[in-house]
Design an enzyme around this catalytic site. Structure first.
Site: not given
Ligand code: FE2
Length: 263
Positions: A44, A73, A156
Site C-alpha cells: 500500500e 493508502h 491492516h
Molecule cells: Fe496503512
C-alpha cells in the site's frame, strides 16, 4: 523443517523505491533459503509512500512476489483503480464499501497444487469506519474453507487490541493473522492454541532513519506545529522485514512463525 508443509513468506509494508530496491536485492535469497511456496507483500506504500500502480505491481511480481495486499493508502493513487481491475493478484482490504473496484481475497494455487487462501482486511479503530472486519472475515473464511483450510490474513490495522481480538476470534479457522500498517515489528509472534500463527505487526521494508518511512524532519515539524507539511520518503538505513510461517497443508494449522530482519 519442511516435509510437505507449506512455507509462507510475508514481506512487511514495502515503502516506495527504497523498499523495492532492498526487496529486489534480498528477496531471491530469502525465497531460496526458506524454500517458500508463496510470497505475499503489503504494497500500500509502494508509490512514493502512498498507493500503488500497475507498473509497480508488475515489478513486485517480477522479483517473486505472488500476492500484493493493501490498506488505507491503497486508494491514494488514482491509478489503483485500473491496476485493481488488471492485476488479479493485487488485493485491497475486503471490508471497504461495496462498489469499489478490486477484491479483498483470493485462492492461490502453488507449484505442488496446494491451495492457499489470502485475505486482506482493515481495522476500524483510529481508522476509517468501514465495514466490520470480524463479520467480513466470517463470510470470507467460510467461503475459502470450501476449497482449502490454509488461509493467511493480512490485517491492516492501527490498534494492537483490535489485531489481537481478531486473531483470537479467528484462532483455529485460519493459518495465520499477520498485522500490517504500523511499520514497527512487534516481538509477539506465537502460535495460538487453535493453531493460528499471529504477530501484531510484521514491520516495514523501507528506510529506518525515518518516522515510519517518512523524512523525520518533516514529521517533527508536523507534530510540533499542527500545520500541514507534505511528507517525503526517507532514504537511509533501509531494511527488509517480514515473517515466515510454516503451515501443515492437511489441516491448515501453523507449526512455526519467525521474524525476518535484513540486513
Ligand atoms: Fe496503512
Amino acid at each position: 523443517m519442511k516435509n510437505n508443509n507449506l512455507i509462507i513468506l510475508f514481506i512487511a509494508d514495502i515503502i516506495g523505491k527504497p523498499g523495492l530496491d532492498i526487496a529486489t536485492l534480498y528477496l531471491p535469497g530469502v525465497i531460496k533459503k526458506y524454500d517458500a511456496d508463496i510470497v505475499i507483500a503489503n504494497g500500500e506504500n509502494a508509490w512514493q509512500g502512498k498507493g500503488i500502480n500497475e507498473k509497480i505491481a508488475a515489478e513486485y511480481h517480477s522479483i517473486g512476489i505472488d500476492i500484493i495486499t493493501g490498506g488505507n493508502h491503497t486508494w491514494e493513487n488514482y491509478k489503483i483503480f485500473a491496476a485493481l481491475k488488471a492485476d488479479e493478484n493485487l488485493l485491497r482490504p475486503a471490508n471497504y464499501p461495496r462498489g469499489l473496484p478490486g477484491k479483498g481475497f483470493l485462492i492461490h494455487t502453488v507449484k505442488n497444487g496446494a491451495k492457499i487462501g489470502v485475505v486482506n482486511l482493515q481495522g476500524r479503530t483510529f481508522m476509517q469506519p468501514i465495514d466490520c472486519p470480524f463479520q467480513s472475515a466470517n463470510f470470507i473464511i467460510d467461503k475459502i474453507r470450501e476449497e482449502t483450510s490454509v488461509i493467511i490474513v493480512d490485517f491492516h490495522a492501527e490498534a494492537t487490541a483490535e489485531k489481537q481480538a481478531l486473531a483470537w476470534y479467528l484462532d483455529g479457522k485460519i493459518s495465520a493473522l499477520i498485522g500490517s500498517h504500523t511499520h514497527v515489528p512487534t516481538a509477539d509472534e506465537r502460535i495460538l492454541p487453535g493453531g493460528t500463527a499471529y504477530i501484531t505487526d510484521a514491520g516495514m521494508t523501507g528506510p529506518f532513519d525515518s518516522v515510519i518511512g517518512m523524512k523525520k524532519e518533516i514529521a517533527v515539524r508536523r507534530f510540533m506545529t499542527f500545520t500541514p507539511h507534505k511528507y517525503e520518503m526517507a532514504e537511509d538505513n533501509v531494511k527488509l522485514q517480514g515473517v515466515v510461517v510454516e503451515v501443515n497443508p492437511k489441516d491448515g494449522k501453523a507449526e512455526s512463525i519467525s521474524r525476518i530482519n535484513l540486513p
